[in-house]
Design a protein around this motif. Structure first.
Motif, PDB file in Angstrom:
ATOM      1  N   ILE A   1       0.655  -1.312  -0.485  1.00  0.00           N
ATOM      2  CA  ILE A   1      -0.101  -0.372  -0.068  1.00  0.00           C
ATOM      3  C   ILE A   1       1.179   1.508  -0.024  1.00  0.00           C
ATOM      4  O   ILE A   1       1.639   1.003   0.121  1.00  0.00           O
ATOM      5  N   ASP A   2       0.173   2.858   0.215  1.00  0.00           N
ATOM      6  CA  ASP A   2       0.829   3.437  -0.365  1.00  0.00           C
ATOM      7  C   ASP A   2      -0.111   4.591   0.982  1.00  0.00           C
ATOM      8  O   ASP A   2      -1.298   4.452   0.215  1.00  0.00           O
ATOM      9  N   ASP A   3       0.553   5.181   1.751  1.00  0.00           N
ATOM     10  CA  ASP A   3      -0.558   6.099   2.423  1.00  0.00           C
ATOM     11  C   ASP A   3      -1.545   6.921   1.477  1.00  0.00           C
ATOM     12  O   ASP A   3      -1.611   7.871   1.610  1.00  0.00           O
ATOM     13  N   ASN A   4       0.334   8.121   0.614  1.00  0.00           N
ATOM     14  CA  ASN A   4      -0.975   9.214  -0.942  1.00  0.00           C
ATOM     15  C   ASN A   4      -1.762   8.219  -1.180  1.00  0.00           C
ATOM     16  O   ASN A   4      -2.944   8.957  -1.986  1.00  0.00           O
ATOM     17  N   TRP A   5      -2.132   7.096  -1.400  1.00  0.00           N
ATOM     18  CA  TRP A   5      -3.119   6.572  -2.176  1.00  0.00           C
ATOM     19  C   TRP A   5      -4.705   6.084  -1.484  1.00  0.00           C
ATOM     20  O   TRP A   5      -5.399   5.048  -0.920  1.00  0.00           O
ATOM     21  N   THR A   6      -4.391   6.490   0.442  1.00  0.00           N
ATOM     22  CA  THR A   6      -5.893   6.136   0.806  1.00  0.00           C
ATOM     23  C   THR A   6      -6.546   8.044   1.433  1.00  0.00           C
ATOM     24  O   THR A   6      -6.094   8.351   1.666  1.00  0.00           O
ATOM     25  N   SER A   7      -7.578   7.688   1.315  1.00  0.00           N
ATOM     26  CA  SER A   7      -8.895   9.048   0.988  1.00  0.00           C
ATOM     27  C   SER A   7      -9.955   8.801   1.355  1.00  0.00           C
ATOM     28  O   SER A   7     -10.922   7.603   1.344  1.00  0.00           O
ATOM     29  N   PHE A   8     -10.374   8.925   2.068  1.00  0.00           N
ATOM     30  CA  PHE A   8     -11.833   9.192   3.184  1.00  0.00           C
ATOM     31  C   PHE A   8     -11.934  10.552   3.187  1.00  0.00           C
ATOM     32  O   PHE A   8     -12.167  11.940   3.220  1.00  0.00           O
ATOM     33  N   ALA A   9     -13.629  10.862   2.150  1.00  0.00           N
ATOM     34  CA  ALA A   9     -14.391  11.760   2.228  1.00  0.00           C
ATOM     35  C   ALA A   9     -15.950  11.882   3.583  1.00  0.00           C
ATOM     36  O   ALA A   9     -16.503  10.117   3.398  1.00  0.00           O
ATOM     37  N   PRO A  10     -16.117  12.233   3.970  1.00  0.00           N
ATOM     38  CA  PRO A  10     -16.037  14.608   4.394  1.00  0.00           C
ATOM     39  C   PRO A  10     -14.106  13.782   4.339  1.00  0.00           C
ATOM     40  O   PRO A  10     -14.344  13.672   5.795  1.00  0.00           O
ATOM     41  N   GLY A  11     -13.807  15.046   4.375  1.00  0.00           N
ATOM     42  CA  GLY A  11     -12.782  15.108   4.046  1.00  0.00           C
ATOM     43  C   GLY A  11     -12.239  15.370   6.105  1.00  0.00           C
ATOM     44  O   GLY A  11     -13.323  16.614   6.735  1.00  0.00           O
ATOM     45  N   SER A  12     -11.119  15.223   7.054  1.00  0.00           N
ATOM     46  CA  SER A  12     -11.214  15.910   7.749  1.00  0.00           C
ATOM     47  C   SER A  12      -9.727  15.672   8.447  1.00  0.00           C
ATOM     48  O   SER A  12      -9.056  14.641   7.853  1.00  0.00           O
ATOM     49  N   GLU A  13      -9.107  16.514   9.867  1.00  0.00           N
ATOM     50  CA  GLU A  13      -8.744  16.643  10.221  1.00  0.00           C
ATOM     51  C   GLU A  13      -8.320  15.513  11.110  1.00  0.00           C
ATOM     52  O   GLU A  13      -6.983  15.102  11.367  1.00  0.00           O
ATOM     53  N   ALA A  14      -9.887  14.890  11.473  1.00  0.00           N
ATOM     54  CA  ALA A  14      -9.475  13.748  12.279  1.00  0.00           C
ATOM     55  C   ALA A  14      -8.856  12.415  11.360  1.00  0.00           C
ATOM     56  O   ALA A  14      -8.058  11.884  12.089  1.00  0.00           O
ATOM     57  N   PHE A  15      -9.522  12.042  10.011  1.00  0.00           N
ATOM     58  CA  PHE A  15      -8.476  11.324   9.369  1.00  0.00           C
ATOM     59  C   PHE A  15      -6.781  11.488   8.923  1.00  0.00           C
ATOM     60  O   PHE A  15      -6.444  10.493   9.157  1.00  0.00           O
ATOM     61  N   THR A  16      -6.777  12.713   8.253  1.00  0.00           N
ATOM     62  CA  THR A  16      -5.657  12.531   7.721  1.00  0.00           C
ATOM     63  C   THR A  16      -4.169  12.763   8.437  1.00  0.00           C
ATOM     64  O   THR A  16      -3.757  12.286   8.908  1.00  0.00           O
TER      65      THR A  16
END
Ligand SMILES: C[S@@+](CC[C@H](N)C(=O)[O-])C[C@H]1O[C@@H](n2cnc3c(N)ncnc32)[C@H](O)[C@@H]1O
Length: 272
Positions: free
Chosen positions: A155-170
């Motif tokens: 894997i690669d974290d640059n290719w993991t995403s989640f919406a709605p975007g949030s500071e919690a996720f990033t």
């Protein structure tokens, strides 16, 4: 875990999980979610019936059994550092009644295998945990036959995403990635595989990315496999620090518009 194994395990130590049975369930689920994609990737990479296959860092052996079915009547050898996971792998082999697979304890840094023995080596979710990936690749080259195939999934974290975007996720992805790095791992390994394989002398190196979205995985599975378990890789204080963020991510997942994706990197190369 013995001291030598502790230093070789990089950022993955099965014995360090707070609840090993939960981690086993996660590995079992993780072995199923992309299996169609993986079978196709093995074929495309050149896996054929009758080949000798090494499943490196085989863990609980679910994938070794899949490889054994794909390569039968060829033989599959599963190697892993963890005696607990190898015991599970043997149990899985018996339950699934797979004859052409055996399991051996060993480290990728010191493979207990003769040279030029394998036609195909598969390393699945191993490289993100390795502090010395080049040394691992040199050892893999040694046990591959000339013309043998290496296939790495990671894997690669640059290719993991989640919406709605949030500071919690990033923030959580950043924090857990840094935690894994402190333990010798590398959550950005996917995009580095091309250069790593080339520099280690593999030819015809190719890297493909296959997205898996929450539409295919379901939100619960996505969060479990790609996000929540990463808290287990943190120290105890780190886990406590992460709790509010994890709560916010869980709450965000209730949003009917919530959506996520993770990129599965598949790198292949040939040994000269
Ligand atoms: C995330 S698990 C993946 C297991 C399996 N490949 C799968 O996909 O289900 C990582 C595995 O790497 C193994 N491992 C970590 N460092 C290793 C090393 N130096 N040599 C061999 N195995 C290692 C761990 O014991 C664990 O089984």
């Amino acid at each position: 875990m013995k001291a030598r194994h502790r230093s070789e395990a990089g950022s993955y130590q099965f014995g360090a999980f707070a609840t090993e049975s939960e981690e086993l369930q996660r590995l079992k689920l993780q072995a199923t979610v992309a299996i169609k994609l993986e079978r196709e990737a093995w074929q495309a990479a050149g896996l054929r019936s009758g080949m000798r296959v090494l499943d490196l860092a085989c863990g609980p052996g679910f994938i070794s059994c899949e490889l054994a079915r794909a390569a039968g009547p060829g033989q599959v050898t599963g190697v892993d550092l963890s005696p607990e996971l190898l015991a599970t792998a043997d149990h899985v082999r018996q339950t699934e009644q797979v004859q052409n697979v055996t399991f051996t304890a060993g480290s990728v840094y010191d493979l207990p295998l003769p040279e030029a023995q394998f036609d195909f080596v598969y390393a699945r979710f191993l490289f993100q945990h390795l502090a010395r990936p080049r040394q691992a690749l040199d050892n893999i080259r040694r046990v591959l036959k000339p013309g043998g195939i290496l296939c790495v999934l990671d894997i690669d974290d640059n290719w993991t995403s989640f919406a709605p975007g949030s500071e919690a996720f990033t923030g959580f992805i950043r924090q857990s990635g840094a935690g894994q790095k402190r333990r010798g791992g590398n959550r950005l390994i996917g995009s580095q595989l091309f250069g790593l394989l080339r520099r280690a002398g593999f030819r015809n190196v190719a890297v493909r990315i296959h997205p898996l979205t929450t539409e295919e995985l379901g939100l619960r599975t996505f969060l479990g496999l790609a996000v929540m378990f990463r808290a287990q890789m943190l120290s105890k204080p780190g886990r406590l620090l992460a709790l509010p963020r994890l709560g916010k991510i869980r709450a965000a997942a209730q949003d009917p518009d919530a959506w996520g994706a993770v990129g599965i990197f598949l790198a292949t190369g040939i040994r000269d």
